[in-house]
Scaffold this motif. Structure first.
Motif, PDB file in Angstrom:
ATOM      1  N   GLY B  76      11.554  70.266 -33.804  1.00  0.00           N
ATOM      2  CA  GLY B  76      10.797  69.865 -34.973  1.00  0.00           C
ATOM      3  C   GLY B  76      11.506  68.928 -35.921  1.00  0.00           C
ATOM      4  N   GLY B  77      12.733  68.576 -35.666  1.00  0.00           N
ATOM      5  CA  GLY B  77      13.378  67.523 -36.436  1.00  0.00           C
ATOM      6  C   GLY B  77      14.232  68.032 -37.565  1.00  0.00           C
ATOM      7  N   ASP B  78      13.691  68.881 -38.401  1.00  0.00           N
ATOM      8  CA  ASP B  78      14.532  69.570 -39.370  1.00  0.00           C
ATOM      9  C   ASP B  78      13.796  70.801 -39.845  1.00  0.00           C
ATOM     10  N   ALA B  79      14.436  71.532 -40.694  1.00  0.00           N
ATOM     11  CA  ALA B  79      13.908  72.837 -41.084  1.00  0.00           C
ATOM     12  C   ALA B  79      12.573  72.737 -41.813  1.00  0.00           C
ATOM     13  N   THR B  80      12.238  71.542 -42.300  1.00  0.00           N
ATOM     14  CA  THR B  80      11.020  71.430 -43.088  1.00  0.00           C
ATOM     15  C   THR B  80       9.797  70.998 -42.275  1.00  0.00           C
TER      16      THR B  80
END
Lengths: 86, 86, 86, 86, 86, 86
Positions: B76-80
């Motif tokens: 997903g790319g990063d936690a957000t």
């Protein structure tokens, strides 16, 4: 979209004969021409520059880098002269 | 309940073509689109951002990351912006 | 007494679908439900908490942990809610 | 003299069911009963004490230790109660 | 000149039953008699001295050292009593 | 151009019987004559100098270096006397 897939060894194979930028796990960095590699991602570089901002760069004619300790490889020699191969 | 099982290489395979977030053992962090991987969990990323809160982010068009030094991968790319795939 | 033997992959296999506590070589710690693993002890966790007493815990929906960097795995999620499976 | 030879996996095999003392590469130390191991020297221990002179010992009912990060194994639990098996 | 070649496992094999000096990647040093080894360069030593100039030496009757973490092996026990085998 | 390719094990094989310069991951450095190596890049060196600018060099008649911990190998002994083999 399937044609976008690029396997790690395919990427390395495309780089043989070209400049690459290698960052070791210890932080050491090298640029040089990739002469060859194997399945363990061991690499032979020629016309090598060890990049050391603190103590100055070192030229080495030919080195073997242990794939175990290679953290990252960037095609193109360094961040300013990158290879666009597609 | 058996259908809940998800093997490591299955998870990575689902991520090909998508954004992932990779944390290296050294602490380096990258986000980018996963182009390919192999059994050693070596990964090729494109449109990469090296995340460095101290010195600022760096953009890299394409990199190879050595699976040996990958500590953790988050879809997903990063936690957000996480991938919910079930 | 021979029945007491428990192989590493048997122990991990028993934990699929359950909470485990994983401590990485770097000191990072995670709890989460084990979704799957492979022969390299790579693990997929879901509903993950990264435990960080200094900066606060982080929730992650799904992660891949590289078996190379897993130091220790404790069945049961954390030291206070251990699994007694015999 | 040939009978003096003792292979690494033979030594570990002799220790199954007995107390061992394990020192990890990170400096962590554990004593416990060895329940099983595999060719990668991954080990399952039960009735484990994590030895930490600074913060105090911790009891854990069962753990998996990654063979990659095991530095040294001493038969006998700790330096004061060593196994003399010949 | 071809007879000068000495393979790593040949060198270790010659040392079985003799004193060796082992330096771990972490800096730990051991001398002892080599009882056995395997293809991963895991080693069993007996009559072991852990050399620690800071805290004093420790005697251990028998240990297993993980080949992963062995940095260097010197035949002969220590730098002052080296084996000359040709 | 294809003849420019040089595989890692080919480079090491060319160095058997010659001086090489080895830099370990821990920072240790050695020069010596390469007696042999194996597929894991474990190396046997003879007439070895451990280079230590801080504490002075050490002579060792024969050592085994674990390929796991070799970071870089330079043909020619040191940066000032390099091998030009093509």
């Amino acid at each position: 979209m399937a044609t976008e897939t690029l396997l790690p060894l395919e990427l390395i194979d495309k780089c043989v004969g070209s400049q690459i930028w290698v960052i070791m796990n210890s932080g050491k960095e090298f640029t040089g021409k990739l002469l060859g590699f194997d399945d363990y991602v061991n690499m032979v570089l020629t016309d090598v520059t060890e990049i050391d901002p603190a103590e100055g760069n070192t030229q080495l004619p030919k080195i073997l880098l242990n794939g175990n300790h290679i953290c990252m490889m960037v095609p193109g020699g360094d961040a300013t002269e990158v290879l666009e191969d597609e």
